[in-house]
Motif scaffolding. Structure first.
Motif, PDB file in Angstrom:
ATOM      1  N   ASP A   9       4.518  -4.492  13.752  1.00 47.91           N
ATOM      2  CA  ASP A   9       3.197  -3.890  13.919  1.00 47.91           C
ATOM      3  C   ASP A   9       2.560  -3.725  12.541  1.00 47.91           C
ATOM      4  N   MET A  10       1.426  -4.352  12.333  1.00 47.54           N
ATOM      5  CA  MET A  10       0.741  -4.252  11.041  1.00 47.54           C
ATOM      6  C   MET A  10       0.248  -2.816  10.841  1.00 47.54           C
ATOM      7  N   ASP A 107      -2.489  -7.488  16.151  1.00 53.42           N
ATOM      8  CA  ASP A 107      -1.661  -7.145  14.987  1.00 53.42           C
ATOM      9  C   ASP A 107      -0.261  -6.700  15.361  1.00 53.42           C
ATOM     10  N   LYS A 161       6.161   4.487   9.864  1.00 57.54           N
ATOM     11  CA  LYS A 161       4.936   3.859   9.357  1.00 57.54           C
ATOM     12  C   LYS A 161       4.394   4.643   8.172  1.00 57.54           C
TER      13      LYS A 161
HETATM   14 MG    MG Z   1      -1.003  -1.787  14.157  1.00 66.16          MG
END
Ligand code: MG
Length: 404
Positions: A9-10, A107, A161
């Motif tokens: 996941d970007m 993404d 993240k």
């Molecule tokens: Mg993302």
């Protein structure tokens, strides 16, 4: 043999691309989304940079609220073509690691690396190499989760993240999930959450521990599906590249609407568009969902699953209309209305359709379609046929209906 699934996941994708292309934006709060118009804009935040998140701003937040929280942020309009171009390059990198790549959105993707990770050393080395290549070749960071199934991998990618890497070892899925908040479970939203809390379920482990009988009594048969996930069980395969699991159309009105006839006319147009697209792509789905956002921004979905797949616009509309008419909006006007279809027939049963209608499924085409859906280019073009004046969709990283 245990599977090795990777979810990538970007990080803050649209905002990160803007910072990549505009060095002067780096290190600053960047908000990609609707025009705030000095605090009078409509629409929502699509994505914001991590610097903006420190002000409490997040995706899908009304743009006026973001404006109040951080008026000095850099507000930019989305550049869909640019994001799609970068997405294609990212997906091409992913295909160097396995042919089994399933893009979830522009993404995000699942990779099944069960039979390929050994070429790259280990699962950890594979994940690190993917992250390194994306950083070096694209200039962006991604977060990765690795686990034995899709559900756990997706949860893992979100835990550290940005620029995260979380590996869940085989056999530890249940223990990994147990302490996490129940709202991380797919499909547990605003409606289900209070029901869960009332039964004393706050952590995923609380649901995992419940007896099957209790689960069915409190949440119906659907509860068993939740419970399987809570126990770290998810047998879904990483699908063919670009496999789409739901399709939807929605419109945000330029001003809120209260007239039921007018709203039904819009719903009819959306069903026409949706049916057209389903036919064009040879999809047939059984679950029809409507989405309604009221003037106070509260958002509701109502769904019905049919005994057979809906194919034509009339079937879609009849169900959508029933759902809409059964919904009590308490006198509030409607800001957004949408309709979606999910629960597609599996590929095997669609095979005859594929063979008669199309040669192969092209990843890039599918991705571009999804981008178009997200940015409403089709909606803009077809809007002229509708008698309701419409605004283009507010681009947002809205979730699909497929993760339920
Ligand atoms: Mg993302």
């Amino acid at each position: 043999m245990p599977r090795v699934i990777l979810h990538i996941d970007m990080d803050a994708f649209f905002a990160a691309v803007e910072q990549l292309d505009h060095p002067e934006m780096r290190g600053k709060p960047v908000i990609v989304g609707a025009d705030p118009k000095g605090g009078k804009g409509r629409g929502v935040v699509s994505t914001c940079s991590y610097e903006a998140r420190r002000y409490g701003i997040h995706s899908a937040m009304p743009i006026t609220r973001a404006w109040k929280l951080c008026p000095h942020a850099l507000f930019v309009r989305p550049r869909g073509e640019r994001y799609a171009g970068i997405s294609q390059r990212i997906m091409a990198i992913l295909h160097d690691f396995t042919p089994l790549v399933e893009p979830l959105s522009i993404d995000e993707a699942f990779l099944d690396i069960t039979s390929t990770f050994k070429f790259f050393g280990s699962t950890e080395m594979t994940a690190k190499t993917i992250k390194d290549r994306i950083r070096q070749e694209i200039g962006l960071t991604a977060s990765v989760g690795v686990a034995g199934n899709k559900f756990v991998a997706k949860i893992a990618s979100d835990l550290q993240k940005p620029n995260g890497l979380v590996i869940v070892m085989p056999g530890t899925e249940k223990a990994f999930l147990a302490p996490l908040e129940i709202e991380r479970l797919w499909g547990v939203g605003r409606r289900t959450l209070p029901l869960m809390h009332r039964q004393g379920i706050f952590r995923i482990g609380d649901l995992a521990r419940m007896s099957e009988r209790e689960v069915v009594r409190f949440f119906g048969d659907h509860g068993l599906h939740f419970q399987r996930l809570a126990n770290g069980i998810d047998d879904r395969v990483v699908g063919a590249a670009g496999q789409v699991k739901s399709m939807s159309k929605e419109v945000t009105f330029s001003h809120d609407r209260n007239d039921t006839d007018e709203l039904l006319t819009t719903l009819r147009t959306l069903c026409d568009e949706l049916a057209h697209e389903l036919r064009r792509k040879y999809y047939r789905g059984r679950t029809i969902t409507i989405k309604i956002r009221l003037s106070d921004f509260s958002t509701f979905t109502r769904a019905r699953t049919l005994s057979h797949p809906a194919i034509n616009s009339g079937e879609l509309y009849n169900t959508a209309r029933d759902l809409f008419q059964a919904f009590d909006r308490g006198g509030q006007a409607v800001r957004l209305i949408g309709v979606g279809v999910s629960h597609f027939e599996d590929e095997a049963s669609q095979l005859d359709l594929f063979q008669s209608g199309r040669s192969e499924v092209d990843t890039i085409d599918r991705l571009m379609d999804r981008v178009k859906e997200q940015f409403g280019q089709d909606a803009i073009r077809r809007a002229s046929a509708s008698r309701s004046p419409r605004q283009p969709h507010s681009p947002s990283e809205r979730s699909n209906l497929d993760e339920i």
